[in-house]
Design a protein around this motif. Sequence first.
Motif, PDB file in Angstrom:
ATOM      1  N   ILE A  96      -2.612  21.505  -6.826  1.00 39.77           N
ATOM      2  CA  ILE A  96      -2.727  20.041  -6.829  1.00 39.77           C
ATOM      3  C   ILE A  96      -1.467  19.493  -6.174  1.00 39.77           C
ATOM      4  O   ILE A  96      -0.363  19.696  -6.677  1.00 39.77           O
ATOM      5  N   HIS A  97      -1.651  18.799  -5.058  1.00 37.75           N
ATOM      6  CA  HIS A  97      -0.505  18.245  -4.339  1.00 37.75           C
ATOM      7  C   HIS A  97      -0.272  16.809  -4.781  1.00 37.75           C
ATOM      8  O   HIS A  97      -1.195  15.992  -4.822  1.00 37.75           O
ATOM      9  N   LEU A  98       0.967  16.493  -5.101  1.00 37.29           N
ATOM     10  CA  LEU A  98       1.356  15.131  -5.469  1.00 37.29           C
ATOM     11  C   LEU A  98       2.174  14.556  -4.316  1.00 37.29           C
ATOM     12  O   LEU A  98       3.306  14.982  -4.086  1.00 37.29           O
ATOM     13  N   PRO A  99       1.619  13.588  -3.580  1.00 35.37           N
ATOM     14  CA  PRO A  99       2.323  13.053  -2.405  1.00 35.37           C
ATOM     15  C   PRO A  99       3.540  12.235  -2.821  1.00 35.37           C
ATOM     16  O   PRO A  99       3.629  11.752  -3.958  1.00 35.37           O
ATOM     17  N   PRO A 100       4.482  12.044  -1.907  1.00 31.73           N
ATOM     18  CA  PRO A 100       5.674  11.237  -2.215  1.00 31.73           C
ATOM     19  C   PRO A 100       5.299   9.778  -2.435  1.00 31.73           C
ATOM     20  O   PRO A 100       4.244   9.315  -1.998  1.00 31.73           O
ATOM     21  N   LEU A 101       6.187   9.063  -3.082  1.00 30.82           N
ATOM     22  CA  LEU A 101       5.906   7.677  -3.446  1.00 30.82           C
ATOM     23  C   LEU A 101       5.729   6.798  -2.214  1.00 30.82           C
ATOM     24  O   LEU A 101       4.976   5.821  -2.251  1.00 30.82           O
ATOM     25  N   ARG A 102       6.392   7.112  -1.117  1.00 33.18           N
ATOM     26  CA  ARG A 102       6.250   6.299   0.097  1.00 33.18           C
ATOM     27  C   ARG A 102       4.840   6.382   0.673  1.00 33.18           C
ATOM     28  O   ARG A 102       4.452   5.546   1.497  1.00 33.18           O
ATOM     29  N   GLU A 103       4.051   7.373   0.254  1.00 31.13           N
ATOM     30  CA  GLU A 103       2.671   7.505   0.704  1.00 31.13           C
ATOM     31  C   GLU A 103       1.676   6.982  -0.326  1.00 31.13           C
ATOM     32  O   GLU A 103       0.475   7.059  -0.106  1.00 31.13           O
ATOM     33  N   ARG A 104       2.154   6.481  -1.431  1.00 28.00           N
ATOM     34  CA  ARG A 104       1.274   5.901  -2.449  1.00 28.00           C
ATOM     35  C   ARG A 104       1.900   4.598  -2.964  1.00 28.00           C
ATOM     36  O   ARG A 104       2.163   4.421  -4.154  1.00 28.00           O
ATOM     37  N   ARG A 105       2.134   3.676  -2.020  1.00 26.87           N
ATOM     38  CA  ARG A 105       2.843   2.437  -2.360  1.00 26.87           C
ATOM     39  C   ARG A 105       2.048   1.548  -3.313  1.00 26.87           C
ATOM     40  O   ARG A 105       2.626   0.684  -3.974  1.00 26.87           O
ATOM     41  N   ASP A 106       0.729   1.737  -3.374  1.00 26.02           N
ATOM     42  CA  ASP A 106      -0.054   0.942  -4.322  1.00 26.02           C
ATOM     43  C   ASP A 106       0.370   1.210  -5.761  1.00 26.02           C
ATOM     44  O   ASP A 106       0.099   0.392  -6.652  1.00 26.02           O
ATOM     45  N   ASP A 107       1.019   2.339  -6.008  1.00 24.92           N
ATOM     46  CA  ASP A 107       1.460   2.662  -7.365  1.00 24.92           C
ATOM     47  C   ASP A 107       2.786   2.004  -7.717  1.00 24.92           C
ATOM     48  O   ASP A 107       3.147   1.928  -8.896  1.00 24.92           O
ATOM     49  N   ILE A 108       3.534   1.543  -6.702  1.00 28.76           N
ATOM     50  CA  ILE A 108       4.882   1.021  -6.961  1.00 28.76           C
ATOM     51  C   ILE A 108       4.869  -0.184  -7.904  1.00 28.76           C
ATOM     52  O   ILE A 108       5.656  -0.226  -8.863  1.00 28.76           O
TER      53      ILE A 108
END
Length: 608
Positions: A434-446
């Motif tokens: 299971i790959h967890l992408p970096p936060l810069r690629e999931r900005r909707d979570d910020i």
Amino acid sequence: MAKPPRISLAEVARQTGTMLRRGDSGHFVDGQAPTMADLTESLFFSPGDGRIWLNDQRMLLLHSSAVGHLRRELIDTLGVDRARGLLTRAGYVSGARDAQLVRERWPQGDAANVFMAGTRLHALEGVVKVTPLSFDFDIDRGTYEGEFLWEHSSEDDEHISAYGIGTEPACWSQVGYATGYVTSLFGQLVIFREIECRSMGASVCRVIGRHAAAWGDISEDLRYLEAKDFRRLGSAGAAPADPEAALTSVIPAASAATGATGQDRHEIVGASSAFNSACHQLARVAGTRATVLFTGESGVGKEAFARRLHRISTRADKPFIAVNCAAIPESLIESELFGVERGAFTGASQSRPGRFERADGGTLFLDEIGTLSLVSQGKLLRALQEGEVERVGGTRVIRVDVRVVAATNVDLQAEVQAGRFREDLFYRLNVYPIHLPPLRERRDDIPLLMNHFLRREAERHGRRPTGYTPRAVRAMLHYPFPGNIRELQNLIERGVISAEDGAAIDVAHMFRREQLSDEALLAIGARGTLTAAKGEPEPKRLLDVLSGALHGSAGGGSVPLAELERRLLEEAAEAAGGNFSAAARRLGLTRAQFAYRLEKAREPIAKD
């Protein structure tokens, strides 16, 4: 009859533990927050990465004709009743979201102004112009009454274009929005009905909102507000018996997957597609015995996801043991994992179990697995294959039932090719990656993570910040976060400590030496035009700001205090529409103090 005094959200919350108690349109003051300028400042555009934000909520800029086409497709495919229900419920969610935004962004706002913010947001979002005729609410008595005019309704434009003038109102999602917004703030069900509509030939639309009991029979309203999927939002998919409870449960939660309690520091929070994908993969593999390998940069939350995996597995009532392989010296890794018998080496004064034995029946999490030496990798491989361990210095084999979950921030396949990681161990661990992408690629979570850590750190440190400034939200949305979620938490904690109680967290409270993004960001200016919002300077000294205001320059002129006080008092009175009581409250004065100071300030200055 005298109207009840206005009361701020913060004061009511402090006194009663609830957000709003009472208010009415007569106490609405146009210049008090949240003003239209406050709301427009919260809307900003990020064309570089294809996102538009309303404070911390992602928005979309769509063609009205495209939405109208979708509306026609729904009506023609599903029928009027089902299409109306879908659009009403979508509007409800939008209204509830905006209410959440206003509550969190302006907790000190006056009750009447907070209710009015919904009408302004609906206009800002391009849906409809709202003119309040009157509204009055009292939560203690459980009453709400409001009447509004709607002009330039986008729903009416599209409905009339497709079907012409008819006999039924057509502003379905707008009714849902009003119901969701007011219900969310009021704390109990408020039903809005469209009494007149342009789609019925009226010049403007007119709506009335009342608390549910005042309407009597609301079965027709609930028919459009209720749906099977909405009723299943409760735990275990159970439908609440009370239809009103079903409605209030539709307000979106702040996280898509959380831990057992709000105190759990390993709670996982998010709403992005990458986050939801990881959660779906967790749910799929949780009930099996498969080994899971989490990959991703440092700080993306691999241990939090591993703990979540354990909590939703069949082993949840057994131990979860975490090992940071990089933190254990090579000489001790074997004894830490497999245990040691008394006398096995100097200093081994007693026997003790290793991490495998302690995790028996549960989950063993091996973080930074890529740092193990080749020797340790071989011993780990045998334990995984055979399901048994042997303590250092021991002679007996110990059977263990352990589910191994590993994590790494390096590319193990590249390590295998370089000869630094055993290929057989890699395949044994990589059963279900299971790959967890970096936060810069999931900005909707910020935004969700910002609110989550704000609540947690404020409680932990005993601080009471009111939220974030729009500038701080913009900076966080465009910061690259090389340290990912761990760095975000650090910045929020720093902001909670640095900001004053009762004030919002700003950029300077969180960022010190970190490099802010130079990516272009556009915000709505005071005149309704897009302006560049990147590279905003630090706030000027108050003396320079005041000097510039008096002399129309960047500062440097003299600042006569008498003139400054006169300007401040007169502008407060003007903003309050000549209401001295309201102006005095804004400046922290009594009405008598305000009137006296204003009179003295207007007196000619005596010459020597």
